[in-house]
Design a protein around this motif. Structure first.
Motif, PDB file in Angstrom:
ATOM      1  N   ILE A 184     -51.548 -47.248 -21.147  1.00  0.00           N
ATOM      2  CA  ILE A 184     -50.835 -46.356 -20.219  1.00  0.00           C
ATOM      3  C   ILE A 184     -49.658 -45.673 -20.909  1.00  0.00           C
ATOM      4  O   ILE A 184     -48.887 -46.298 -21.637  1.00  0.00           O
ATOM      5  CB  ILE A 184     -50.349 -47.145 -18.975  1.00  0.00           C
ATOM      6  CG1 ILE A 184     -51.582 -47.607 -18.180  1.00  0.00           C
ATOM      7  CG2 ILE A 184     -49.434 -46.293 -18.101  1.00  0.00           C
ATOM      8  CD1 ILE A 184     -51.275 -48.392 -16.938  1.00  0.00           C
ATOM      9  N   LEU A 239     -41.665 -42.051 -27.424  1.00  0.00           N
ATOM     10  CA  LEU A 239     -40.475 -42.905 -27.370  1.00  0.00           C
ATOM     11  C   LEU A 239     -40.422 -43.724 -28.643  1.00  0.00           C
ATOM     12  O   LEU A 239     -41.431 -43.871 -29.335  1.00  0.00           O
ATOM     13  CB  LEU A 239     -40.573 -43.851 -26.174  1.00  0.00           C
ATOM     14  CG  LEU A 239     -40.726 -43.200 -24.800  1.00  0.00           C
ATOM     15  CD1 LEU A 239     -41.212 -44.219 -23.788  1.00  0.00           C
ATOM     16  CD2 LEU A 239     -39.415 -42.587 -24.377  1.00  0.00           C
ATOM     17  N   SER A 240     -39.256 -44.320 -28.939  1.00  0.00           N
ATOM     18  CA  SER A 240     -39.193 -45.139 -30.147  1.00  0.00           C
ATOM     19  C   SER A 240     -39.810 -46.513 -29.919  1.00  0.00           C
ATOM     20  O   SER A 240     -40.145 -47.218 -30.859  1.00  0.00           O
ATOM     21  CB  SER A 240     -37.753 -45.269 -30.629  1.00  0.00           C
ATOM     22  OG  SER A 240     -36.950 -45.741 -29.585  1.00  0.00           O
ATOM     23  N   GLY A 241     -39.974 -46.897 -28.656  1.00  0.00           N
ATOM     24  CA  GLY A 241     -40.608 -48.182 -28.367  1.00  0.00           C
ATOM     25  C   GLY A 241     -41.186 -48.195 -26.961  1.00  0.00           C
ATOM     26  O   GLY A 241     -40.835 -47.350 -26.125  1.00  0.00           O
ATOM     27  N   GLY A 242     -42.044 -49.169 -26.698  1.00  0.00           N
ATOM     28  CA  GLY A 242     -42.710 -49.241 -25.398  1.00  0.00           C
ATOM     29  C   GLY A 242     -41.863 -49.882 -24.300  1.00  0.00           C
ATOM     30  O   GLY A 242     -42.288 -49.936 -23.143  1.00  0.00           O
ATOM     31  N   GLY A 267     -46.063 -47.847 -34.155  1.00  0.00           N
ATOM     32  CA  GLY A 267     -47.090 -48.331 -33.235  1.00  0.00           C
ATOM     33  C   GLY A 267     -47.623 -49.669 -33.701  1.00  0.00           C
ATOM     34  O   GLY A 267     -46.966 -50.367 -34.498  1.00  0.00           O
ATOM     35  N   PRO A 324     -48.399 -43.620 -26.042  1.00  0.00           N
ATOM     36  CA  PRO A 324     -48.475 -42.181 -25.720  1.00  0.00           C
ATOM     37  C   PRO A 324     -49.921 -41.687 -25.680  1.00  0.00           C
ATOM     38  O   PRO A 324     -50.193 -40.612 -25.155  1.00  0.00           O
ATOM     39  CB  PRO A 324     -47.682 -41.513 -26.856  1.00  0.00           C
ATOM     40  CG  PRO A 324     -47.609 -42.518 -27.947  1.00  0.00           C
ATOM     41  CD  PRO A 324     -47.707 -43.877 -27.303  1.00  0.00           C
ATOM     42  N   LYS A 325     -50.852 -42.485 -26.227  1.00  0.00           N
ATOM     43  CA  LYS A 325     -52.261 -42.072 -26.215  1.00  0.00           C
ATOM     44  C   LYS A 325     -53.003 -42.551 -24.964  1.00  0.00           C
ATOM     45  O   LYS A 325     -54.185 -42.288 -24.794  1.00  0.00           O
ATOM     46  CB  LYS A 325     -52.973 -42.623 -27.466  1.00  0.00           C
ATOM     47  CG  LYS A 325     -52.471 -41.970 -28.749  1.00  0.00           C
ATOM     48  CD  LYS A 325     -53.274 -42.418 -29.954  1.00  0.00           C
ATOM     49  CE  LYS A 325     -52.684 -43.672 -30.562  1.00  0.00           C
ATOM     50  NZ  LYS A 325     -53.281 -44.039 -31.851  1.00  0.00           N
ATOM     51  N   ILE A 378     -46.262 -42.972 -20.278  1.00  0.00           N
ATOM     52  CA  ILE A 378     -45.424 -42.497 -19.168  1.00  0.00           C
ATOM     53  C   ILE A 378     -45.166 -40.993 -19.287  1.00  0.00           C
ATOM     54  O   ILE A 378     -44.391 -40.432 -18.528  1.00  0.00           O
ATOM     55  CB  ILE A 378     -44.103 -43.277 -19.013  1.00  0.00           C
ATOM     56  CG1 ILE A 378     -43.218 -43.164 -20.251  1.00  0.00           C
ATOM     57  CG2 ILE A 378     -44.369 -44.730 -18.665  1.00  0.00           C
ATOM     58  CD1 ILE A 378     -41.760 -43.502 -19.950  1.00  0.00           C
ATOM     59  N   TYR A 389     -44.586 -37.358 -24.428  1.00  0.00           N
ATOM     60  CA  TYR A 389     -43.495 -37.350 -25.391  1.00  0.00           C
ATOM     61  C   TYR A 389     -43.547 -38.713 -26.070  1.00  0.00           C
ATOM     62  O   TYR A 389     -44.188 -39.629 -25.567  1.00  0.00           O
ATOM     63  CB  TYR A 389     -42.130 -37.141 -24.711  1.00  0.00           C
ATOM     64  CG  TYR A 389     -42.003 -37.868 -23.412  1.00  0.00           C
ATOM     65  CD1 TYR A 389     -42.258 -37.232 -22.202  1.00  0.00           C
ATOM     66  CD2 TYR A 389     -41.676 -39.233 -23.391  1.00  0.00           C
ATOM     67  CE1 TYR A 389     -42.180 -37.922 -21.000  1.00  0.00           C
ATOM     68  CE2 TYR A 389     -41.593 -39.919 -22.196  1.00  0.00           C
ATOM     69  CZ  TYR A 389     -41.845 -39.265 -21.006  1.00  0.00           C
ATOM     70  OH  TYR A 389     -41.775 -39.938 -19.815  1.00  0.00           O
ATOM     71  N   TYR A 395     -41.683 -48.893 -33.752  1.00  0.00           N
ATOM     72  CA  TYR A 395     -41.906 -48.213 -35.039  1.00  0.00           C
ATOM     73  C   TYR A 395     -43.036 -47.191 -34.905  1.00  0.00           C
ATOM     74  O   TYR A 395     -43.047 -46.413 -33.969  1.00  0.00           O
ATOM     75  CB  TYR A 395     -42.194 -49.240 -36.146  1.00  0.00           C
ATOM     76  CG  TYR A 395     -41.290 -50.453 -36.083  1.00  0.00           C
ATOM     77  CD1 TYR A 395     -39.901 -50.297 -36.220  1.00  0.00           C
ATOM     78  CD2 TYR A 395     -41.783 -51.726 -35.849  1.00  0.00           C
ATOM     79  CE1 TYR A 395     -39.058 -51.400 -36.138  1.00  0.00           C
ATOM     80  CE2 TYR A 395     -40.946 -52.830 -35.765  1.00  0.00           C
ATOM     81  CZ  TYR A 395     -39.583 -52.656 -35.911  1.00  0.00           C
ATOM     82  OH  TYR A 395     -38.759 -53.729 -35.816  1.00  0.00           O
ATOM     83  N   CYS A 434     -45.528 -53.962 -25.632  1.00  0.00           N
ATOM     84  CA  CYS A 434     -44.672 -52.863 -26.085  1.00  0.00           C
ATOM     85  C   CYS A 434     -44.756 -52.720 -27.593  1.00  0.00           C
ATOM     86  O   CYS A 434     -44.453 -53.671 -28.316  1.00  0.00           O
ATOM     87  CB  CYS A 434     -43.216 -53.138 -25.723  1.00  0.00           C
ATOM     88  SG  CYS A 434     -42.985 -53.509 -23.984  1.00  0.00           S
ATOM     89  N   GLY A 435     -45.132 -51.550 -28.051  1.00  0.00           N
ATOM     90  CA  GLY A 435     -45.129 -51.285 -29.483  1.00  0.00           C
ATOM     91  C   GLY A 435     -43.759 -50.816 -29.926  1.00  0.00           C
ATOM     92  O   GLY A 435     -42.870 -50.568 -29.099  1.00  0.00           O
ATOM     93  N   ALA A 461     -40.807 -47.614 -21.429  1.00  0.00           N
ATOM     94  CA  ALA A 461     -42.043 -47.256 -20.717  1.00  0.00           C
ATOM     95  C   ALA A 461     -42.489 -48.429 -19.835  1.00  0.00           C
ATOM     96  O   ALA A 461     -42.861 -48.246 -18.675  1.00  0.00           O
ATOM     97  CB  ALA A 461     -43.132 -46.881 -21.716  1.00  0.00           C
TER      98      ALA A 461
HETATM   99  N1  SAH Z   1     -47.239 -43.251 -33.844  1.00  0.00           N
HETATM  100  C1  SAH Z   1     -47.555 -43.332 -32.452  1.00  0.00           C
HETATM  101  C2  SAH Z   1     -46.269 -43.436 -31.611  1.00  0.00           C
HETATM  102  C3  SAH Z   1     -45.533 -44.723 -31.794  1.00  0.00           C
HETATM  103  S1  SAH Z   1     -44.116 -44.786 -30.823  1.00  0.00           S
HETATM  104  C4  SAH Z   1     -48.314 -42.075 -32.037  1.00  0.00           C
HETATM  105  O1  SAH Z   1     -48.057 -41.011 -32.584  1.00  0.00           O
HETATM  106  O2  SAH Z   1     -49.142 -42.156 -31.092  1.00  0.00           O
HETATM  107  C5  SAH Z   1     -43.743 -46.487 -30.785  1.00  0.00           C
HETATM  108  C6  SAH Z   1     -44.149 -47.227 -29.536  1.00  0.00           C
HETATM  109  O3  SAH Z   1     -43.508 -46.684 -28.423  1.00  0.00           O
HETATM  110  C7  SAH Z   1     -45.631 -47.209 -29.223  1.00  0.00           C
HETATM  111  O4  SAH Z   1     -46.284 -48.246 -29.882  1.00  0.00           O
HETATM  112  C8  SAH Z   1     -45.641 -47.377 -27.701  1.00  0.00           C
HETATM  113  O5  SAH Z   1     -45.667 -48.745 -27.344  1.00  0.00           O
HETATM  114  C9  SAH Z   1     -44.319 -46.768 -27.279  1.00  0.00           C
HETATM  115  N2  SAH Z   1     -44.422 -45.412 -26.698  1.00  0.00           N
HETATM  116  C10 SAH Z   1     -44.040 -44.263 -27.287  1.00  0.00           C
HETATM  117  N3  SAH Z   1     -44.237 -43.211 -26.478  1.00  0.00           N
HETATM  118  C11 SAH Z   1     -44.739 -43.688 -25.326  1.00  0.00           C
HETATM  119  C12 SAH Z   1     -45.153 -43.088 -24.100  1.00  0.00           C
HETATM  120  N4  SAH Z   1     -45.088 -41.769 -23.902  1.00  0.00           N
HETATM  121  N5  SAH Z   1     -45.629 -43.893 -23.124  1.00  0.00           N
HETATM  122  C13 SAH Z   1     -45.712 -45.234 -23.312  1.00  0.00           C
HETATM  123  N6  SAH Z   1     -45.333 -45.855 -24.458  1.00  0.00           N
HETATM  124  C14 SAH Z   1     -44.865 -45.102 -25.456  1.00  0.00           C
END
Ligand code: SAH
Length: 237
Positions: free
Chosen positions: A129, A136-139, A115, A87-88, A131, A134, A113, A110-111, A142
């Motif tokens: 990258i 997600l619970s995992g990559g 991250g 998400p960053k 998407i 917002y 938990y 793909c992360g 995405a």
């Molecule tokens: N603690 C992190 C979020 C982890 S979410 C933070 O606040 O930035 C868990 C994983 O989901 C991440 O490692 C990433 O691989 C994936 N993920 C979550 N949101 C995503 C998004 N918007 N785009 C791409 N991958 C995402």
């Protein structure tokens, strides 16, 4: 094109066997494999791949060692563009998808938990990258969004009948509305111009619709397009 998705949940990628991407895989245009990060953990007893965060806080963080070893096994000579789904990261756009499609080897990490350990990003990642804004619970989902959007730009995937140059975002505009048979349904008629067969008229109508919907819904796209053409006129200065 070769795509490798590194994940703790490889089965999630099974849904790529359907539809356009599934056909591209069957026809040998794209070779997609999900690689299980868990197989690379040094913990051969419990196959642990995560741990609690240093400094405290909620949840679990994916450990650097299994990720590092998995990336090394898949891409020992750094031939792949290595992308971490995050998400960053920079937000995925039509332009990003085209850029990624120009690479013939793409690795998507793909992360899960909370991250991944920051050192895995430092050691193994070329590009981050997202998407969208917002979490997600995992990559995995995405990564599948990236795979689908990129696959469309791989030669042969859409077939000769379909062109992505007409579609939304291709020229910085949203697409015009589409209709198919019947010409009337529940009192709603297909616009006469589309039934007439005058190609110049149809093109004009579609361009106008495209401009209208883009102005109404995505004024930001028009602004970006205008800025880009002014920049072009100035020779990129
Ligand atoms: N603690 C992190 C979020 C982890 S979410 C933070 O606040 O930035 C868990 C994983 O989901 C991440 O490692 C990433 O691989 C994936 N993920 C979550 N949101 C995503 C998004 N918007 N785009 C791409 N991958 C995402």
């Amino acid at each position: 094109m070769k795509i490798r998705a590194l994940t703790l949940f490889p089965k999630m990628f099974d849904c790529l066997n359907e539809s356009i991407v599934g056909r591209a895989v069957k026809n040998g245009l794209i070779d997609i494999r999900a690689v299980d990060i868990r197989e690379y953990t040094a913990d051969k007893k419990h196959f642990k791949c995560d741990d609690t965060p240093y400094g405290g806080g909620a949840g679990m963080v994916m450990s650097v060692q299994p990720i590092y070893d998995c990336v090394q096994a898949v891409d020992p000579d750094h031939e792949y563009l290595r992308v971490y789904m995050s998400p960053k990261g920079e937000t995925l756009t039509d332009k990003t998808a085209r850029e990624l499609a120009a690479h013939d080897k793409l690795l998507l990490l793909c992360g899960h938990y909370e991250g991944i350990d920051e050192r895995a990003i430092e050691l193994c990642v070329d590009r981050e990258i997202s998407i969208g804004d917002y979490v997600l619970s995992g990559g995995e989902l995405a990564a599948m969004v990236v795979i689908d959007s990129v696959a469309r730009f791989v030669d042969g995937v859409l077939g000769s009948r379909v062109s992505h140059e007409d579609e939304s975002f291709a020229d910085g505009m949203l697409e015009y509305p589409q209709y198919t048979r019947p010409p009337e349904f529940m009192g709603l008629r297909v616009p006469d111009v589309l039934l007439g067969g005058n190609h110049a008229e149809i093109e004009k109508y579609r361009r106008e619709c495209s401009e209208k919907i883009t102005a109404e819904r995505r004024a930001d796209l028009i602004k970006a397009k205008t800025a880009a053409s002014v920049n072009d006129e100035n020779g990129g200065r």
